[in-house]
Write an enzyme that holds these catalytic residues in place. Structure first.
Site, PDB file in Angstrom:
ATOM      1  N   ASP A  21       0.831  -1.206   0.000  1.00  0.00           N
ATOM      2  CA  ASP A  21       0.000   0.000   0.000  1.00  0.00           C
ATOM      3  C   ASP A  21       0.873   1.267   0.000  1.00  0.00           C
ATOM      4  O   ASP A  21       2.013   1.242   0.453  1.00  0.00           O
ATOM      5  CB  ASP A  21      -0.910  -0.019   1.241  1.00  0.00           C
ATOM      6  N   HIS A  38       2.834   3.757  -8.841  1.00  0.00           N
ATOM      7  CA  HIS A  38       2.647   2.349  -9.214  1.00  0.00           C
ATOM      8  C   HIS A  38       3.884   1.824  -9.959  1.00  0.00           C
ATOM      9  O   HIS A  38       4.325   0.701  -9.733  1.00  0.00           O
ATOM     10  CB  HIS A  38       1.391   2.172 -10.070  1.00  0.00           C
ATOM     11  N   LEU A 132      11.518 -19.806  -4.903  1.00  0.00           N
ATOM     12  CA  LEU A 132      10.391 -19.059  -4.346  1.00  0.00           C
ATOM     13  C   LEU A 132       9.137 -19.224  -5.217  1.00  0.00           C
ATOM     14  O   LEU A 132       9.226 -19.191  -6.439  1.00  0.00           O
ATOM     15  CB  LEU A 132      10.778 -17.568  -4.295  1.00  0.00           C
TER      16      LEU A 132
HETATM   17  C1  IPE Z   1      -5.386  -2.713  -0.581  1.00  0.00           C
HETATM   18  O1  IPE Z   1      -5.014  -1.383  -0.723  1.00  0.00           O
HETATM   19  C2  IPE Z   1      -5.334  -3.399  -1.904  1.00  0.00           C
HETATM   20  C3  IPE Z   1      -4.000  -3.577  -2.464  1.00  0.00           C
HETATM   21  C4  IPE Z   1      -2.867  -3.286  -1.871  1.00  0.00           C
HETATM   22  C5  IPE Z   1      -3.969  -4.167  -3.771  1.00  0.00           C
HETATM   23  P1  IPE Z   1      -6.115  -0.226  -0.889  1.00  0.00           P
HETATM   24  O2  IPE Z   1      -5.378   1.042  -0.955  1.00  0.00           O
HETATM   25  O3  IPE Z   1      -7.016  -0.548  -2.015  1.00  0.00           O
HETATM   26  O4  IPE Z   1      -6.903  -0.378   0.479  1.00  0.00           O
HETATM   27  P2  IPE Z   1      -7.928   0.599   1.195  1.00  0.00           P
HETATM   28  O5  IPE Z   1      -9.022   0.886   0.220  1.00  0.00           O
HETATM   29  O6  IPE Z   1      -7.186   1.838   1.574  1.00  0.00           O
HETATM   30  O7  IPE Z   1      -8.393  -0.145   2.396  1.00  0.00           O
HETATM   31  C1  IPE Z   2      -1.298   0.395  -3.483  1.00  0.00           C
HETATM   32  O1  IPE Z   2      -1.122   1.757  -3.410  1.00  0.00           O
HETATM   33  C2  IPE Z   2      -1.503  -0.113  -4.897  1.00  0.00           C
HETATM   34  C3  IPE Z   2      -2.864  -0.573  -5.189  1.00  0.00           C
HETATM   35  C4  IPE Z   2      -3.856  -0.627  -4.335  1.00  0.00           C
HETATM   36  C5  IPE Z   2      -3.139  -0.989  -6.552  1.00  0.00           C
HETATM   37  P1  IPE Z   2      -2.350   2.764  -3.453  1.00  0.00           P
HETATM   38  O2  IPE Z   2      -2.653   3.068  -4.886  1.00  0.00           O
HETATM   39  O3  IPE Z   2      -3.484   2.236  -2.663  1.00  0.00           O
HETATM   40  O4  IPE Z   2      -1.730   4.043  -2.763  1.00  0.00           O
HETATM   41  P2  IPE Z   2      -2.423   4.972  -1.679  1.00  0.00           P
HETATM   42  O5  IPE Z   2      -2.918   4.085  -0.588  1.00  0.00           O
HETATM   43  O6  IPE Z   2      -3.517   5.695  -2.376  1.00  0.00           O
HETATM   44  O7  IPE Z   2      -1.324   5.881  -1.220  1.00  0.00           O
HETATM   45 MG    MG Z   3      -4.010   2.390  -0.716  1.00  0.00          MG
END
Ligand code: IPE
Ligand code: IPE
Ligand code: MG
Length: 247
Positions: A21, A38, A132
């Site tokens: 995240d 990303h 792995l």
């Molecule tokens: C969880 O992250 C999903 C992934 C890391 C793929 P999100 O950023 O989508 O989660 P929420 O919505 O903040 O809980």
């Molecule tokens: C995790 O990072 C990647 C995915 C959920 C695809 P986020 O895109 O959720 O990044 P934040 O949480 O908005 O910073």
């Molecule tokens: Mg996120």
């Protein structure tokens, strides 16, 4: 002693799961678009896969795209799908060379066809690898998976494959997308949120949880090794008393 050599080989988790995240927040802090976050996140994936290989972790599950992530703006979803296609295309041979076997969990048929095709190729290329196992959770959510398992079990009972009495923990586990993998001993979430976001709800029943404020694009081997060291200092009691589990 450096952090890597402080890890006890005999007490390694067999399976680590990571909620990657913070890509968006990392990018925002740098004045960049979320997509840049990303892309940088892929660099971290490479480093962590390598880091797991170096110390002998057997399974690594990465939460890459949740069922709920389909609700993001279309441009971001499209960019993520393209990134997955180009990354697997570029990395499949590299994974094979490093003896990494690629697997997928999730509602794969929801993914664009090109993405399904690339992922399948990546899995085919790395099929025979024995180091792995890298499991990507794509269009995955735990409730989707649990409901699908419940439906399968209902059918199994209706058509007489099993009886109601034969349904137990182990049978349920075998109906999940993770049937071929052990449960993760360690679950890591980056970027400061303390929640599970619909990830592996059944499988993490007894996992150790590790939360770090580091955003995923900044997460590196040393952060992984820190999490493992922290895990190794914990006493896992599984409902028993401390005296019962002490070696
Ligand atoms: C969880 O992250 C999903 C992934 C890391 C793929 P999100 O950023 O989508 O989660 P929420 O919505 O903040 O809980
Ligand atoms: C995790 O990072 C990647 C995915 C959920 C695809 P986020 O895109 O959720 O990044 P934040 O949480 O908005 O910073
Ligand atoms: Mg996120």
């Amino acid at each position: 002693m450096d952090i890597k050599s402080a890890i006890q080989q005999a007490a390694l988790p067999e399976h680590i799961a990571i909620i990657m995240d913070g890509n968006g927040r990392w990018a925002k802090e740098k004045g960049e678009s979320r997509i840049v976050g990303h892309y940088e996140g892929v660099v971290s994936v490479r480093d962590i896969v390598e880091g797991c290989g170096e110390i002998g972790i057997k399974y690594l599950t990465l939460y890459a795209f949740s069922t709920e992530n389909w609700s993001r703006p279309k441009a971001e979803v499209d960019a993520l799908m393209e990134l997955m296609v180009s990354t697997i295309r570029k990395e499949a041979e590299h994974l094979k060379k490093n003896n990494v076997r690629l697997k997928l969990i999730g509602n794969i048929t929801d993914l664009p066809e090109i993405c399904q095709k690339e992922m399948q190729e990546g899995m085919d290329i790395t099929e025979g690898c024995t180091g792995l196992t890298l499991i990507l959770a794509l269009s995955y959510s735990a409730r989707w998976e649990i409901v699908a398992a419940a439906k399968k079990i209902a059918k199994d009972v209706l058509n007489g494959t099993i009886t109601e009495e034969e349904i137990n923990d182990a049978y349920f586990g075998k109906c999940l997308t993770t049937a071929a993998f052990p449960d993760p001993e360690l679950l890591i979430r980056t970027s400061g949120e303390h929640r599970i976001s619909n990830f592996l709800l059944y499988q993490i029943a007894y996992s150790e949880l590790f939360f770090t404020d580091v955003h995923w694009p900044a997460f590196r081997k040393k952060d992984l090794y820190e999490a493992i060291l922290n895990y190794q200092q914990r006493e896992r009691r599984f409902g028993m008393t401390s005296e019962q589990v002490k070696p």
